[in-house]
Design an enzyme around this catalytic site. Structure first.
Site, PDB file in Angstrom:
ATOM      1  N   ARG A   1      54.112  47.945  19.350  1.00  0.00           N
ATOM      2  CA  ARG A   1      54.507  48.099  17.941  1.00  0.00           C
ATOM      3  C   ARG A   1      54.968  46.746  17.430  1.00  0.00           C
ATOM      4  O   ARG A   1      55.354  45.885  18.239  1.00  0.00           O
ATOM      5  CB  ARG A   1      55.678  49.082  17.835  1.00  0.00           C
TER       6      ARG A   1
ATOM      7  N   ARG B   1      60.667  56.274  11.179  1.00  0.00           N
ATOM      8  CA  ARG B   1      60.482  55.103  12.062  1.00  0.00           C
ATOM      9  C   ARG B   1      59.149  54.434  11.768  1.00  0.00           C
ATOM     10  O   ARG B   1      58.975  53.243  12.004  1.00  0.00           O
ATOM     11  CB  ARG B   1      60.587  55.531  13.530  1.00  0.00           C
TER      12      ARG B   1
ATOM     13  N   ARG C   1      53.810  64.154  19.841  1.00  0.00           N
ATOM     14  CA  ARG C   1      55.203  63.906  20.241  1.00  0.00           C
ATOM     15  C   ARG C   1      56.081  65.107  19.894  1.00  0.00           C
ATOM     16  O   ARG C   1      56.965  65.477  20.669  1.00  0.00           O
ATOM     17  CB  ARG C   1      55.716  62.614  19.591  1.00  0.00           C
TER      18      ARG C   1
HETATM   19  N1  LIG Z   1      72.030  59.397  15.179  1.00  0.00           N
HETATM   20  C1  LIG Z   1      71.029  58.953  14.447  1.00  0.00           C
HETATM   21  N2  LIG Z   1      70.994  59.207  13.128  1.00  0.00           N
HETATM   22  C2  LIG Z   1      69.955  58.769  12.370  1.00  0.00           C
HETATM   23  N3  LIG Z   1      68.901  58.068  12.839  1.00  0.00           N
HETATM   24  C3  LIG Z   1      68.879  57.794  14.155  1.00  0.00           C
HETATM   25  C4  LIG Z   1      69.928  58.214  15.021  1.00  0.00           C
HETATM   26  N4  LIG Z   1      69.628  57.794  16.270  1.00  0.00           N
HETATM   27  C5  LIG Z   1      68.459  57.135  16.189  1.00  0.00           C
HETATM   28  N5  LIG Z   1      68.004  57.114  14.916  1.00  0.00           N
HETATM   29  C6  LIG Z   1      66.746  56.560  14.403  1.00  0.00           C
HETATM   30  O1  LIG Z   1      65.726  57.457  14.855  1.00  0.00           O
HETATM   31  C7  LIG Z   1      64.555  56.728  15.196  1.00  0.00           C
HETATM   32  C8  LIG Z   1      64.172  57.079  16.620  1.00  0.00           C
HETATM   33  O2  LIG Z   1      65.126  56.506  17.521  1.00  0.00           O
HETATM   34  P1  LIG Z   1      64.651  55.779  18.845  1.00  0.00           P
HETATM   35  O3  LIG Z   1      63.496  54.888  18.561  1.00  0.00           O
HETATM   36  O4  LIG Z   1      65.850  55.175  19.459  1.00  0.00           O
HETATM   37  O5  LIG Z   1      64.171  57.039  19.664  1.00  0.00           O
HETATM   38  P2  LIG Z   1      63.586  57.126  21.142  1.00  0.00           P
HETATM   39  O6  LIG Z   1      64.144  58.344  21.744  1.00  0.00           O
HETATM   40  O7  LIG Z   1      63.819  55.853  21.870  1.00  0.00           O
HETATM   41  O8  LIG Z   1      62.044  57.325  20.865  1.00  0.00           O
HETATM   42  P3  LIG Z   1      60.782  56.995  21.806  1.00  0.00           P
HETATM   43  O9  LIG Z   1      60.887  57.881  22.994  1.00  0.00           O
HETATM   44  O10 LIG Z   1      59.609  57.308  20.953  1.00  0.00           O
HETATM   45  O11 LIG Z   1      60.837  55.551  22.191  1.00  0.00           O
HETATM   46  C9  LIG Z   1      64.862  55.257  15.002  1.00  0.00           C
HETATM   47  O12 LIG Z   1      64.332  54.848  13.748  1.00  0.00           O
HETATM   48  C10 LIG Z   1      66.384  55.203  15.000  1.00  0.00           C
HETATM   49  O13 LIG Z   1      66.883  54.142  14.200  1.00  0.00           O
HETATM   50  N1  LIG Z   2      57.282  58.920  32.669  1.00  0.00           N
HETATM   51  C1  LIG Z   2      57.518  57.804  31.967  1.00  0.00           C
HETATM   52  N2  LIG Z   2      57.782  57.878  30.648  1.00  0.00           N
HETATM   53  C2  LIG Z   2      58.033  56.741  30.001  1.00  0.00           C
HETATM   54  C3  LIG Z   2      58.031  55.499  30.635  1.00  0.00           C
HETATM   55  N3  LIG Z   2      58.323  54.549  29.698  1.00  0.00           N
HETATM   56  C4  LIG Z   2      58.521  55.201  28.553  1.00  0.00           C
HETATM   57  N4  LIG Z   2      58.349  56.518  28.720  1.00  0.00           N
HETATM   58  C5  LIG Z   2      58.485  57.597  27.741  1.00  0.00           C
HETATM   59  O1  LIG Z   2      57.337  57.643  26.935  1.00  0.00           O
HETATM   60  C6  LIG Z   2      57.660  58.246  25.704  1.00  0.00           C
HETATM   61  C7  LIG Z   2      57.056  57.489  24.569  1.00  0.00           C
HETATM   62  O2  LIG Z   2      57.556  56.176  24.516  1.00  0.00           O
HETATM   63  P1  LIG Z   2      57.156  55.216  23.268  1.00  0.00           P
HETATM   64  O3  LIG Z   2      57.789  53.884  23.608  1.00  0.00           O
HETATM   65  O4  LIG Z   2      55.670  55.177  23.215  1.00  0.00           O
HETATM   66  O5  LIG Z   2      57.745  55.857  22.045  1.00  0.00           O
HETATM   67  C8  LIG Z   2      59.182  58.282  25.625  1.00  0.00           C
HETATM   68  O6  LIG Z   2      59.597  59.610  25.872  1.00  0.00           O
HETATM   69  C9  LIG Z   2      59.616  57.396  26.754  1.00  0.00           C
HETATM   70  O7  LIG Z   2      60.840  57.831  27.322  1.00  0.00           O
HETATM   71  C10 LIG Z   2      57.750  55.457  32.024  1.00  0.00           C
HETATM   72  O8  LIG Z   2      57.726  54.401  32.676  1.00  0.00           O
HETATM   73  N5  LIG Z   2      57.501  56.625  32.635  1.00  0.00           N
END
Ligand SMILES: Nc1ncnc2c1ncn2[C@@H]1O[C@H](COP(=O)(O)OP(=O)(O)OP(=O)(O)O)[C@@H](O)[C@H]1O
Ligand SMILES: Nc1nc2c(ncn2[C@@H]2O[C@H](COP(=O)(O)O)[C@@H](O)[C@H]2O)c(=O)[nH]1
Length: 247
Positions: free
Chosen positions: A93, A186, A197
């Protein structure tokens, strides 16, 4: 003799760890918070001789806030936590850095890595492959940091069959509707990816009800509150690792 997690995580998935004790559960409308009495016991192993900090698995639906929360931890406790940089076949991204956010690889290279046995666990999520390499975890352990794995539910199930023995924390959204809004806002996903997702989220939220699967479940409604809860759960591990680093 108690072995360190550094040694034991190399044991293969076939060598399943025994089930842990039943979790202590408290709950309120705003949160479900399950606490395993073993949480924070990494240093107890260390007293047995060899363990470093216990790793932490952060999981939960895409968009629940895992990356947001782990970045907060890494910012506040600079040098204490180390991120396990996964491999993925998905495209970067905007702003994502190769080697920092992920190792972005081709499907061919990922498959070769799997065949070579480079990965502790790997999964297909939303049409792309993801995996945690042994090297990624070792890179963190070499610095004596608390290793954080951000992985999906399939990854959790695979890690459960190893002896990595992490603290398992699941981050939940307040609702699927709010999750959808956060994911849309996002602005990183195509409509197809977003739907995949959300479908995975519904399934995984159901699976996460399985008793004993997680040491803690944090509902990420208010971000600061969720972060405070996360720090509370990791408090003992943080303290022990800090004192180990200062001694
Ligand atoms: N408590 C909250 N309130 C509002 N927005 C939030 C909150 N926590 C996270 N966000 C926003 O929600 C979006 C998703 O959060 P984040 O990218 O951290 O999720 P993630 O679980 O890491 O997702 P992925 O598994 O796809 O990587 C982001 O734009 C983030 O800024
Ligand atoms: N099983 C695994 N899941 C992983 C790993 N690294 C990330 N993730 C999970 O993938 C989804 C999507 O991630 P995104 O960055 O494309 O939004 C998210 O639930 C991550 O936790 C891995 O090494 N193994």
């Amino acid at each position: 003799m108690i072995r360190s997690w550094r040694q034991i995580f190399r044991v293969t998935a076939a060598d399943a760890a025994p089930a842990g004790p039943a979790p202590f559960v408290t709950s309120s409308v705003a949160q479900v918070y399950k606490r395993n009495p073993e949480v924070g016991c990494g240093q107890a192993l260390a007293k047995g001789g060899m363990a470093g900090p216990r790793p932490v698995v952060l999981t939960g639906p895409s968009g629940a806030g895992k990356s947001t929360l782990l970045k907060m931890l890494m910012r506040e406790y600079e040098g204490l936590f180390g991120f396990s940089v996964s491999h993925t076949t998905r495209k970067p991204r905007p702003g994502e850095v190769h080697g920092k956010d992920y190792h972005f690889v081709t499907l061919e290279d990922m498959k070769k890595g799997v065949e070579r046995g480079d990965f502790i666990e790997h999964a297909v999520f939303s049409g792309n492959m993801y995996g945690t390499s042994t090297a990624a975890v070792q890179a963190v352990q070499a610095n004596n940091q608390i290793c954080i794995l951000d992985i999906d539910m399939q990854g959790v199930k695979s890690i459960k069959k190893t002896r990595l023995n992490p603290i398992y924390i699941s981050i939940h959204p307040p609702s699927v509707q709010i999750l959808e809004k956060r994911l849309r806002d996002r602005n990183t996903e195509s409509e197809e990816s977003l739907q995949k997702r959300l479908n995975a989220a519904i399934e995984d939220l159901e699976i996460s009800k399985e008793p004993g699967l997680f040491d803690a479940i944090i509902v990420n409604d208010d971000l600061e509150e969720a972060y405070t809860k996360l720090k509370g759960i990791l408090g003992e591990e943080i303290k022990q690792t800090q004192s180990g680093k200062n001694s």
